[in-house]
Design an enzyme around this catalytic site. Structure first.
Site, PDB file in Angstrom:
ATOM      1  N   LYS A  95      50.051  21.642  92.578  1.00 18.19           N
ATOM      2  CA  LYS A  95      50.387  21.892  91.182  1.00 18.19           C
ATOM      3  C   LYS A  95      51.875  21.802  90.880  1.00 18.19           C
ATOM      4  CE  LYS A  95      46.642  24.953  89.643  1.00 18.19           C
ATOM      5  NZ  LYS A  95      46.362  26.287  89.059  1.00 18.19           N
ATOM      6  N   GLY A 153      52.350  38.694  89.373  1.00 17.93           N
ATOM      7  CA  GLY A 153      52.253  37.383  89.997  1.00 17.93           C
ATOM      8  C   GLY A 153      53.268  36.403  89.451  1.00 17.93           C
ATOM      9  N   ASN A 187      56.308  41.297  90.810  1.00 22.33           N
ATOM     10  CA  ASN A 187      55.889  40.601  92.033  1.00 22.33           C
ATOM     11  C   ASN A 187      56.557  41.256  93.223  1.00 22.33           C
ATOM     12  OD1 ASN A 187      54.265  38.044  92.687  1.00 22.33           O
ATOM     13  ND2 ASN A 187      56.033  37.812  94.030  1.00 22.33           N
ATOM     14  N   SER A 221      35.253  24.788  95.365  1.00 26.08           N
ATOM     15  CA  SER A 221      35.571  24.829  93.939  1.00 26.08           C
ATOM     16  C   SER A 221      34.331  24.764  93.045  1.00 26.08           C
ATOM     17  CB  SER A 221      36.501  23.662  93.578  1.00 26.08           C
ATOM     18  OG  SER A 221      36.735  23.635  92.190  1.00 26.08           O
TER      19      SER A 221
END
Length: 295
Positions: A72, A139, A163, A21
Site C-alpha cells: 500500500k 494506530g 500509537n 482475503s
C-alpha cells in the site's frame, strides 16, 4: 458464479499473504449482481514483484487492482497519478486503469484509497453524523492513516492519534502534520503508553476507532484499552477488525454500557463497493451485499 468468457475483464488483488482475503468473494458477488462480465482474482505479490505486477495491469488491459500490505505504501511510485486523499495518507489500496471516452482502458493508472471512504461511509449508513466531531484513533498504519485523512477532509473537528513508540510512531507525527497543514481539522500525536491522557481524550471524544491489528489472530485475546473505565456510554466505538466479529475491545465497550459498537465489516464492505464503482462506474445494492455476506 461468474461465467468466464473471452470478454471477461479482470480486476486483481495484490498482497502478501493474501489467500485469507474476503475481497474476491465480495467483489465477485457484486459483479455478478450488477451483470458485469468482470472477475477479481487474488495474486500473491510482495514489494519485490510489485513493479512487474503493476505493469501487468497495463499489459493485460486489466480494469485495475486492489492493493494490500505490504504494497500500500510503495505502489505509488509505479502509477501515473494519485488522488489527494491517498497522497496525504501515504497509502493506496485501489489502482484504476483509467478509461477513455469510449470506455476502453488506457494504461494510465490512478491510485486511490477507499479504506477511509469505506470507514466513514459505514458510519454514515448507520446514521452517524461525524462532521464537527472529535475522534480518538489508535494506530498509524495504512487503514488508520486513511481513516484520519478522509475524516479530516470530510469535516472532523479534531483527531487525537495514539500509537506505541515503535518504528511507525513517526509516521503518525507526519500524518498529524499533514492534516494540520492541509485541512481545517486539528490533529495531535500521542504515546499510547500515556494511559491517563488516553482516558482523558476518550472521555472528551465523540468517536473512538482502534485501527491496529490487536484483536486479530494471534492477538485475539488482547486489547489496547486496559479496562471499561476508558469508555463512556455515548462514545461511538469502532474497530477495523472483522474476524473475529467481536474483539476483546468491543466486548469491553459493550460491558461498559456503550450504546454503539461496530466492527470492521462495514468498512470492509464499503471500501470494496467504492472500489467496484471506480472500476465499473456502477453502484451495488448494499442490502443485497449485506444479506449475502451476513453483515
Amino acid at each position: 458464479m461468474p461465467n468466464i468468457t473471452g470478454h471477461t475483464e479482470l480486476v486483481g488483488l495484490m498482497a502478501y499473504p493474501i489467500r485469507h482475503s474476503q475481497s474476491p468473494t465480495t467483489h465477485n458477488l457484486a459483479y455478478d449482481r450488477n451483470g458485469d462480465d468482470v472477475i477479481q482474482l487474488a495474486f500473491e505479490v510482495d514489494n519485490d514483484s510489485l513493479k512487474d505486477a503493476v505493469q501487468s495491469i497495463r499489459a493485460l488491459k486489466m480494469l485495475g487492482s486492489n492493493v494490500s500490505m505490504p504494497n500500500k505504501t510503495v505502489v505509488h511510485q509505479y502509477l501515473d497519478e494519485v488522488d489527494d486523499a491517498a497522497r496525504l495518507c501515504g497509502a493506496i489500496n485501489t489502482v484504476v486503469n483509467v478509461r477513455d471516452e469510449n470506455g476502453e482502458v488506457t494504461g494510465y493508472l490512478k491510485g486511490y484509497n477507499t479504506d477511509g471512504m469505506g470507514y466513514w461511509r459505514g458510519l454514515k449508513e448507520a446514521g452517524i453524523d461525524y462532521k464537527g466531531k472529535k475522534l480518538v484513533l489508535i494506530g498509524t498504519g495504512g487503514a488508520a492513516a486513511a481513516i484520519a485523512v478522509r475524516g479530516a477532509l470530510d469535516g472532523l473537528a479534531s483527531i487525537e492519534i495514539f500509537n506505541i513508540k515503535d518504528k511507525f510512531y513517526d509516521r503518525g507525527v507526519d500524518i498529524a502534520k499533514l492534516i494540520n497543514e492541509n485541512t481545517e481539522c486539528k490533529a495531535e500525536m500521542h504515546d499510547l503508553a500515556d494511559l491517563d491522557l488516553l482516558k482523558e481524550k476518550m472521555h472528551e471524544a465523540d468517536l473512538f476507532c482502534d485501527a491496529t491489528g490487536v484483536g486479530i489472530h494471534p492477538l485475539e485475546d488482547l486489547s489496547n484499552i486496559p479496562d471499561g473505565s476508558f469508555f463512556k456510554p455515548d462514545l461511538i466505538v469502532t474497530d477495523t477488525v472483522y474476524a473475529p466479529r467481536e474483539t476483546v475491545m468491543m466486548k469491553q465497550a459493550k460491558d461498559a454500557g456503550v450504546k454503539t459498537v461496530m466492527n470492521g465489516l462495514s468498512m470492509m464492505l464499503f471500501q470494496a463497493l467504492i472500489a467496484i464503482e471506480l472500476y465499473t462506474g456502477k453502484e451495488t445494492d448494499v442490502e443485497y451485499m449485506k444479506e449475502q455476506l451476513g453483515i
